[in-house]
Design a protein around this motif. Structure first.
Motif, PDB file in Angstrom:
ATOM      1  N   ALA A  59       0.707  -1.121  -0.109  1.00 45.94           N
ATOM      2  CA  ALA A  59      -0.047   0.098  -0.008  1.00 45.94           C
ATOM      3  C   ALA A  59       0.844   1.441  -0.077  1.00 45.94           C
ATOM      4  O   ALA A  59       0.121   2.270  -0.145  1.00 45.94           O
ATOM      5  CB  ALA A  59      -0.912  -0.026   1.273  1.00 45.94           C
ATOM      6  N   GLY A  60       2.129   1.110   0.143  1.00 47.22           N
ATOM      7  CA  GLY A  60       3.015   2.379  -0.016  1.00 47.22           C
ATOM      8  C   GLY A  60       3.713   2.613   1.451  1.00 47.22           C
ATOM      9  O   GLY A  60       4.253   1.605   2.127  1.00 47.22           O
ATOM     10  N   GLY A  61       3.725   3.747   1.615  1.00 48.22           N
ATOM     11  CA  GLY A  61       4.607   4.220   2.715  1.00 48.22           C
ATOM     12  C   GLY A  61       5.777   4.930   2.410  1.00 48.22           C
ATOM     13  O   GLY A  61       6.217   4.766   1.314  1.00 48.22           O
ATOM     14  N   LYS A  62       6.283   5.669   3.487  1.00 44.75           N
ATOM     15  CA  LYS A  62       7.585   6.468   3.058  1.00 44.75           C
ATOM     16  C   LYS A  62       8.827   5.672   3.041  1.00 44.75           C
ATOM     17  O   LYS A  62       9.739   6.126   2.633  1.00 44.75           O
ATOM     18  CB  LYS A  62       7.555   7.575   4.108  1.00 44.75           C
ATOM     19  N   ARG A  63       8.837   4.336   3.441  1.00 42.34           N
ATOM     20  CA  ARG A  63      10.082   3.691   3.636  1.00 42.34           C
ATOM     21  C   ARG A  63      11.188   4.749   4.573  1.00 42.34           C
ATOM     22  O   ARG A  63      12.316   4.442   4.106  1.00 42.34           O
ATOM     23  CB  ARG A  63      10.774   3.265   2.504  1.00 42.34           C
ATOM     24  N   LEU A  64      10.846   5.442   5.403  1.00 42.10           N
ATOM     25  CA  LEU A  64      11.754   6.142   6.051  1.00 42.10           C
ATOM     26  C   LEU A  64      12.849   5.492   6.843  1.00 42.10           C
ATOM     27  O   LEU A  64      13.818   6.089   6.828  1.00 42.10           O
ATOM     28  CB  LEU A  64      10.731   7.107   6.873  1.00 42.10           C
ATOM     29  N   ARG A  65      12.424   4.569   7.492  1.00 41.06           N
ATOM     30  CA  ARG A  65      13.428   3.958   8.454  1.00 41.06           C
ATOM     31  C   ARG A  65      14.381   3.107   7.476  1.00 41.06           C
ATOM     32  O   ARG A  65      15.633   3.462   8.032  1.00 41.06           O
ATOM     33  CB  ARG A  65      12.549   3.048   9.302  1.00 41.06           C
ATOM     34  N   PRO A  66      14.252   2.519   6.567  1.00 43.80           N
ATOM     35  CA  PRO A  66      15.281   1.830   5.720  1.00 43.80           C
ATOM     36  C   PRO A  66      16.182   2.893   4.911  1.00 43.80           C
ATOM     37  O   PRO A  66      17.338   2.640   4.837  1.00 43.80           O
ATOM     38  CB  PRO A  66      14.414   1.127   4.802  1.00 43.80           C
ATOM     39  N   ASP A  67      15.364   3.986   4.813  1.00 42.05           N
ATOM     40  CA  ASP A  67      16.175   4.986   4.173  1.00 42.05           C
ATOM     41  C   ASP A  67      17.189   5.840   4.921  1.00 42.05           C
ATOM     42  O   ASP A  67      18.368   5.932   4.659  1.00 42.05           O
ATOM     43  CB  ASP A  67      15.184   6.229   3.872  1.00 42.05           C
ATOM     44  N   PHE A  68      16.934   5.989   6.403  1.00 39.16           N
ATOM     45  CA  PHE A  68      17.994   6.297   7.278  1.00 39.16           C
ATOM     46  C   PHE A  68      19.033   5.427   7.565  1.00 39.16           C
ATOM     47  O   PHE A  68      20.102   5.814   7.747  1.00 39.16           O
ATOM     48  CB  PHE A  68      17.197   7.043   8.440  1.00 39.16           C
ATOM     49  N   CYS A  69      18.417   4.214   7.353  1.00 39.85           N
ATOM     50  CA  CYS A  69      19.441   3.092   7.804  1.00 39.85           C
ATOM     51  C   CYS A  69      20.702   2.949   6.752  1.00 39.85           C
ATOM     52  O   CYS A  69      21.765   2.712   6.870  1.00 39.85           O
ATOM     53  CB  CYS A  69      18.707   1.652   7.855  1.00 39.85           C
ATOM     54  N   VAL A  85      23.207  -4.408   4.595  1.00 39.71           N
ATOM     55  CA  VAL A  85      22.581  -3.157   4.691  1.00 39.71           C
ATOM     56  C   VAL A  85      21.009  -3.374   4.192  1.00 39.71           C
ATOM     57  O   VAL A  85      20.107  -2.876   4.578  1.00 39.71           O
ATOM     58  CB  VAL A  85      23.062  -2.025   4.076  1.00 39.71           C
ATOM     59  N   VAL A  86      21.076  -4.390   3.221  1.00 40.29           N
ATOM     60  CA  VAL A  86      19.873  -4.605   2.609  1.00 40.29           C
ATOM     61  C   VAL A  86      18.917  -5.352   3.556  1.00 40.29           C
ATOM     62  O   VAL A  86      17.873  -5.429   3.773  1.00 40.29           O
ATOM     63  CB  VAL A  86      19.787  -5.538   1.379  1.00 40.29           C
ATOM     64  N   GLU A  87      19.663  -6.380   4.198  1.00 39.96           N
ATOM     65  CA  GLU A  87      18.857  -7.336   5.256  1.00 39.96           C
ATOM     66  C   GLU A  87      18.363  -6.473   6.476  1.00 39.96           C
ATOM     67  O   GLU A  87      17.320  -6.450   6.890  1.00 39.96           O
ATOM     68  CB  GLU A  87      19.813  -8.211   5.856  1.00 39.96           C
ATOM     69  N   ALA A  88      19.327  -5.506   6.866  1.00 45.55           N
ATOM     70  CA  ALA A  88      18.964  -4.531   8.032  1.00 45.55           C
ATOM     71  C   ALA A  88      17.861  -3.588   7.514  1.00 45.55           C
ATOM     72  O   ALA A  88      16.929  -3.229   8.222  1.00 45.55           O
ATOM     73  CB  ALA A  88      20.194  -3.496   8.207  1.00 45.55           C
ATOM     74  N   GLY A  89      17.806  -3.112   6.374  1.00 50.45           N
ATOM     75  CA  GLY A  89      16.858  -1.996   5.775  1.00 50.45           C
ATOM     76  C   GLY A  89      15.523  -2.994   5.584  1.00 50.45           C
ATOM     77  O   GLY A  89      14.355  -2.473   6.270  1.00 50.45           O
ATOM     78  N   THR A  90      15.449  -4.014   5.297  1.00 46.57           N
ATOM     79  CA  THR A  90      14.247  -4.947   5.296  1.00 46.57           C
ATOM     80  C   THR A  90      13.763  -5.179   6.517  1.00 46.57           C
ATOM     81  O   THR A  90      12.469  -5.199   6.920  1.00 46.57           O
ATOM     82  CB  THR A  90      14.658  -6.220   4.344  1.00 46.57           C
ATOM     83  N   ALA A  91      14.798  -5.589   7.449  1.00 44.54           N
ATOM     84  CA  ALA A  91      14.167  -5.875   8.795  1.00 44.54           C
ATOM     85  C   ALA A  91      13.582  -4.934   9.474  1.00 44.54           C
ATOM     86  O   ALA A  91      12.530  -5.009  10.215  1.00 44.54           O
ATOM     87  CB  ALA A  91      15.448  -6.386   9.686  1.00 44.54           C
ATOM     88  N   ILE A  92      13.906  -3.554   9.213  1.00 48.96           N
ATOM     89  CA  ILE A  92      13.498  -2.355  10.026  1.00 48.96           C
ATOM     90  C   ILE A  92      11.979  -1.920   9.376  1.00 48.96           C
ATOM     91  O   ILE A  92      11.084  -1.817  10.134  1.00 48.96           O
ATOM     92  CB  ILE A  92      14.571  -1.228  10.085  1.00 48.96           C
ATOM     93  N   GLU A  93      12.003  -2.320   8.104  1.00 54.32           N
ATOM     94  CA  GLU A  93      10.604  -1.903   7.365  1.00 54.32           C
ATOM     95  C   GLU A  93       9.576  -3.082   7.831  1.00 54.32           C
ATOM     96  O   GLU A  93       8.169  -2.884   8.336  1.00 54.32           O
ATOM     97  CB  GLU A  93      10.465  -2.234   5.889  1.00 54.32           C
ATOM     98  N   ALA A 154      11.142  -9.995  10.966  1.00 61.29           N
ATOM     99  CA  ALA A 154      12.416  -8.940  11.227  1.00 61.29           C
ATOM    100  C   ALA A 154      13.423  -9.427  12.010  1.00 61.29           C
ATOM    101  O   ALA A 154      14.666  -9.131  11.873  1.00 61.29           O
ATOM    102  CB  ALA A 154      11.863  -7.661  11.827  1.00 61.29           C
ATOM    103  N   GLY A 155      13.094 -10.243  13.173  1.00 59.55           N
ATOM    104  CA  GLY A 155      14.069 -10.761  14.057  1.00 59.55           C
ATOM    105  C   GLY A 155      14.822 -11.763  13.281  1.00 59.55           C
ATOM    106  O   GLY A 155      16.151 -11.903  13.552  1.00 59.55           O
ATOM    107  N   ARG A 156      14.355 -12.419  12.373  1.00 59.92           N
ATOM    108  CA  ARG A 156      15.070 -13.411  11.701  1.00 59.92           C
ATOM    109  C   ARG A 156      16.169 -12.884  10.801  1.00 59.92           C
ATOM    110  O   ARG A 156      17.268 -13.289  10.906  1.00 59.92           O
ATOM    111  CB  ARG A 156      14.111 -14.229  10.714  1.00 59.92           C
ATOM    112  N   LEU A 157      15.837 -11.854  10.357  1.00 57.04           N
ATOM    113  CA  LEU A 157      16.697 -10.940   9.533  1.00 57.04           C
ATOM    114  C   LEU A 157      18.079 -10.293  10.345  1.00 57.04           C
ATOM    115  O   LEU A 157      18.923 -10.181  10.173  1.00 57.04           O
ATOM    116  CB  LEU A 157      16.438  -9.923   8.622  1.00 57.04           C
ATOM    117  N   ALA A 158      17.383  -9.797  11.507  1.00 53.80           N
ATOM    118  CA  ALA A 158      18.243  -8.861  12.195  1.00 53.80           C
ATOM    119  C   ALA A 158      19.218 -10.092  12.957  1.00 53.80           C
ATOM    120  O   ALA A 158      20.405  -9.507  13.424  1.00 53.80           O
ATOM    121  CB  ALA A 158      17.546  -8.174  13.408  1.00 53.80           C
ATOM    122  N   GLN A 159      18.853 -11.160  13.255  1.00 51.42           N
ATOM    123  CA  GLN A 159      19.735 -12.248  14.135  1.00 51.42           C
ATOM    124  C   GLN A 159      21.102 -12.524  13.199  1.00 51.42           C
ATOM    125  O   GLN A 159      21.941 -12.982  13.901  1.00 51.42           O
ATOM    126  CB  GLN A 159      19.117 -13.219  14.572  1.00 51.42           C
TER     127      GLN A 159
END
Length: 351
Positions: A59-69, A85-93, A154-159
């Motif tokens: 539906a969209g969204g700003k993707r603000l958090r991956p952007d700052f990451c 960084v792709v994994e971290a950005g995906t996790a945070i979204e 998200a946790g799976r990617l972050a670990q």
């Protein structure tokens, strides 16, 4: 807005940033598509939580958090081809999806990003199909479990991230959840404390939207030397971000925002904006204390109190502080320009 427009970021910085964000978007899609196929093999009903996450993400969204990451990572010397960084950005979204799915249930929100929220959609499905039980409870159950699943992804990617990045991640998650609880608690108790409201705004929104994503990205590139600069920048801009959210909720356009406006006021949320008005205006203070507050009445009182101008001035000051926080720091000039552009986009948005 009274701040001067920032300089334009170099083309190389913009290109690298866009390249990594595009890969984050692809990773989101591939992960959710794979999970949908996995659970479809078990039973068609098992796909509902994955579909709820996917619908929210699409539906969209700003993707603000991956952007700052991503910007934190590149500013700290990271290279665009680094998969971490792709994994971290995906996790945070995905963590953001978790927060939104739960937040919509907590607030009873009917619309998110211009479409029905997950709990509303599934309650209606229950109702229209004549299933057993209570539609509302069913819809909320699906939405909560979808949020839980997004949190698990998200946790799976972050670990798999490096140790220092996992430490930042843990701080981010804890602050967000406790901040969300405090948001609910002070609304229930009608606590009008601007300092506490500022803390809540930063914990549940500002830190997890700006400061921690920057630190998360920088930690992947070994950029611990930027922590102080990102903390100061993120703290100031995080408050500006939440104040803009508060203004949008009270004075914004629902069609532009993609969600109902006035909901926080009608739900007695003690936002930072409301806390400031309660402190400064007796009429607002009296309204907040009422249990029988008519819909829209608090928003109208906030308009009469002139709180919009007060908060806009505060946002201007915070954006200036965010920019000053980067001056004389190890952040390269090209990334100071990018972060200045992002500060303006975050603080003066309309949705």
């Amino acid at each position: 807005m009274t701040t001067s427009p920032p300089a334009t970021a170099p083309a190389s910085a913009a290109r690298n940033r866009a390249e990594v964000l595009s890969r984050v978007e692809e990773r989101l899609k591939s992960l959710l598509d794979l999970e949908h196929r996995r659970w479809a093999e078990v039973d068609h009903r098992a796909t509902a939580p994955v579909e709820a996450i996917s619908r929210l993400v699409r539906a969209g969204g700003k993707r603000l958090r991956p952007d700052f990451c991503v910007v934190g990572f590149l500013a700290a010397g990271g290279t665009p081809d680094d998969p971490r960084v792709v994994e971290a950005g995906t996790a945070i979204e995905l963590l953001h999806a978790f927060a939104l799915l739960h937040d919509d249930v907590l607030d009873g929100s009917a619309v998110r990003r211009g479409v029905p929220t997950a709990h509303v959609r599934h309650a209606e499905e229950h109702r229209s199909r004549g299933w057993q039980g209570e539609p509302r409870r069913y819809g909320e159950g699906v939405a909560v479990l979808a949020g839980d699943l997004a949190f698990a992804y998200a946790g799976r990617l972050a670990q798999e991230l490096p140790r220092q990045a996992r430490r930042v991640w843990a701080e981010l998650v804890g602050e967000m959840i406790v901040g969300q609880h405090l948001d609910v608690a002070v609304a229930a108790e009608a606590v009008a404390d601007p300092d506490l409201s500022a803390y809540i705004a930063n914990a549940k929104s500002g830190r997890y939207s700006i400061r921690r994503p920057l630190e998360l990205g920088a930690s992947l590139a070994g950029g611990s030397h930027l922590s102080g600069a990102f903390e100061a920048y993120g703290t100031a801009l995080g408050e500006a971000f939440q104040l803009r959210d508060d203004l949008i909720d009270v004075f914004g356009d629902a069609g532009v925002a993609g969600k109902p406006v006035g909901a926080d006021a009608d739900n007695h949320k003690m936002t930072l904006l409301v806390s400031i008005a309660v402190r400064d205006d007796p009429a607002v203070r009296e309204l907040v204390a009422r249990d029988d507050l008519p819909p829209g009445e608090l928003s109208r009182a906030l308009e009469r109190a002139g709180v919009r101008a007060t908060v806009e001035h505060r946002i201007d000051r915070l954006v200036t502080e965010a920019g000053e926080a980067l001056a004389g720091t190890p952040v390269d000039e090209e990334w100071r320009v990018v972060l200045a552009e992002m500060a303006v986009a975050v603080a003066y948005r309309d949705k």
